[in-house]
Design an enzyme around this catalytic site. Structure first.
Site, mmCIF file in Angstrom:
data_model
loop_
_atom_site.group_PDB
_atom_site.id
_atom_site.type_symbol
_atom_site.label_atom_id
_atom_site.label_comp_id
_atom_site.label_asym_id
_atom_site.label_seq_id
_atom_site.Cartn_x
_atom_site.Cartn_y
_atom_site.Cartn_z
ATOM 1 N N ALA A 1 0.833 -1.206 0.000
ATOM 2 C CA ALA A 1 0.000 0.000 0.000
ATOM 3 C C ALA A 1 0.867 1.257 0.000
ATOM 4 O O ALA A 1 0.599 2.215 -0.732
ATOM 5 C CB ALA A 1 -0.945 -0.008 1.204
ATOM 6 N N ASP A 2 1.904 1.269 0.824
ATOM 7 C CA ASP A 2 2.818 2.413 0.867
ATOM 8 C C ASP A 2 3.450 2.664 -0.497
ATOM 9 O O ASP A 2 3.428 3.785 -1.020
ATOM 10 C CB ASP A 2 3.933 2.146 1.872
ATOM 11 C CG ASP A 2 3.612 2.657 3.269
ATOM 12 O OD1 ASP A 2 2.742 3.521 3.392
ATOM 13 O OD2 ASP A 2 4.246 2.186 4.221
ATOM 14 N N SER A 3 4.056 1.627 -1.048
ATOM 15 C CA SER A 3 4.807 1.806 -2.292
ATOM 16 C C SER A 3 3.900 2.179 -3.448
ATOM 17 O O SER A 3 4.240 3.054 -4.261
ATOM 18 C CB SER A 3 5.575 0.517 -2.629
ATOM 19 O OG SER A 3 6.530 0.244 -1.627
#
Length: 397
Positions: free
Chosen positions: A170-172
């Protein structure tokens, strides 16, 4: 294609980086690697209680995320520190931040305020759950978004219970979507002359990454279950045991199925009416798995991979990270980029997974020390030695 000096692809763009942890830095790293002047605006040591959220400065994560930047350490809780930031905003093209929306507003970094200072500025905001709505003020982390975004419900073995991905998906992906939005806004600004507000969130990015699994529910109303290492509807496509380990198989259409059958010395499977369509093979997946693994158990993984390549059957090894970087194709692609660090010596970081023929990315500068470029950046704003001394005395830098 590597090059000795910085990339020239985004030369002339100035990016103010007010990000931390992963999603925001992933976004900004793209601009830094393609030659933008990225100024990492951060707090002087001891002023930010969360300054170690990304790990130690000399750690692998910080070195991988923040290369090719200049660092300006200023105390934004002081009036003069805030004034310095606004002077930078006047000449900036992008400002990227991943504060909680309420924190951004409290700092006076909302789009309306920044737009008044610089109408051409593009603000990129990456949050946990979005800039509005009932969850806007919640702190967001990757694993929370993986759970809320459906990822953990489709990952893992059937019946195993929720399983997170082994990477910060999700972050990337939020960082990548933020960069895409920024590049779209830059192109639009070339026509309109106006900046705009680009917004994405970990939750939205994770839902978007669900892609066909999400569409499966939206279009057909079907809730996708866990499928383990098997493809949700193709067989044989997944992890299959061999004599000395396991390999990945990716057998798609009917011709590939027949080629696979010939590769394993069972050409008769390819003409068997029980297995002559994707739907039939899926229905008989457990039966087929037993047949296939019984055959694959008679030779080692490397032998089977060579046979699959001879028959043009998609297949591949399952590597640990060390084996991955030692693969000849990975070495050829050059995605592990060498970098000289004044304290760590010769290190390698992960390069960009996209190649431009004339203006490729470049990794030339290690992650700077906090405030390493204070004097140079402030001199560009007109501060002389006396001004710098006053800023130090007042706790601004």
């Amino acid at each position: 294609m590597a090059q000795a000096g910085p990339s020239t692809a985004l030369k002339g763009l100035r990016v103010l980086d007010l990000t931390r942890v992963r999603a925001g830095p992933t976004c900004v790293r793209i601009f830094a690697d393609f030659g933008a002047d990225v100024i990492k605006v951060e707090s002087p040591a001891g002023f930010d209680p969360n300054e170690n959220m990304s790990g130690p400065r000399l750690g692998y994560d910080m070195q991988n995320l923040h290369r090719n930047k200049r660092s300006l350490a200023i105390n934004l809780k002081t009036a003069e520190g805030k004034a310095i930031l606004m002077r930078l905003v006047e000449g900036a093209d992008l400002l990227v931040e991943n504060f909680r929306p309420d924190v951004k507003d409290r700092l006076g970094l909302d789009f309306e305020t920044l737009h008044r200072v610089n109408p051409r500025l593009i603000l990129v905001s990456i949050s946990g759950f979005g800039q509005s709505g009932p969850y806007r003020t919640r702190a967001g982390f990757d694993q929370i978004a993986q759970g809320m975004g459906g990822m953990m419900a489709v990952t893992g073995l059937p019946g195993q219970g929720p399983v997170r991905a082994g990477i910060a998906l999700a972050d990337s992906s939020a960082g990548l979507y933020g960069a895409v939005g920024a590049l779209v806004a830059l192109q639009e600004r070339a026509v309109s002359g106006k900046g705009q507000w680009v917004q994405t969130s970990l939750l939205e990015a994770q839902i978007a990454m669900m892609d066909f699994q999400a569409a499966r529910y939206l279009v057909e109303g079907s809730v996708p279950p866990q499928a383990g290492n098997d493809h949700p509807y193709q067989t044989p496509m997944g992890v299959y045991r061999t004599r000395d380990g396991a390999i990945n198989l990716g057998v798609g259409g009917e011709e590939q199925w027949r080629s696979f059958c010939r590769a394993v010395g069972r050409a008769e499977w390819g003409t068997d009416s029980r297995y002559d369509s994707t739907e039939k093979r899926f229905e008989r997946r457990p039966e087929l798995r037993q047949m296939i693994e019984e055959r694959l158990s008679q030779a080692d993984s490397a032998d089977w991979l060579a046979v699959m390549e001879q028959h043009s059957v998609p297949a591949g090894p399952i590597y640990g990270v060390d084996e991955m970087f030692d693969d000849p194709q990975v070495r050829h692609l050059g995605i592990a980029r060498p970098l000289a660090h004044p304290q760590l010596g010769a290190i390698r970081v992960v390069g960009q997974p996209v190649t431009l023929s004339r203006t490729p990315c470049a990794v030339t500068e290690p992650t700077p020390a906090a405030g390493q470029h204070n004097e140079a950046i402030l001199a560009e704003l007109g501060y002389d030695e006396a001004g710098l001394a006053r800023l130090r005395a007042n706790g601004v830098i």
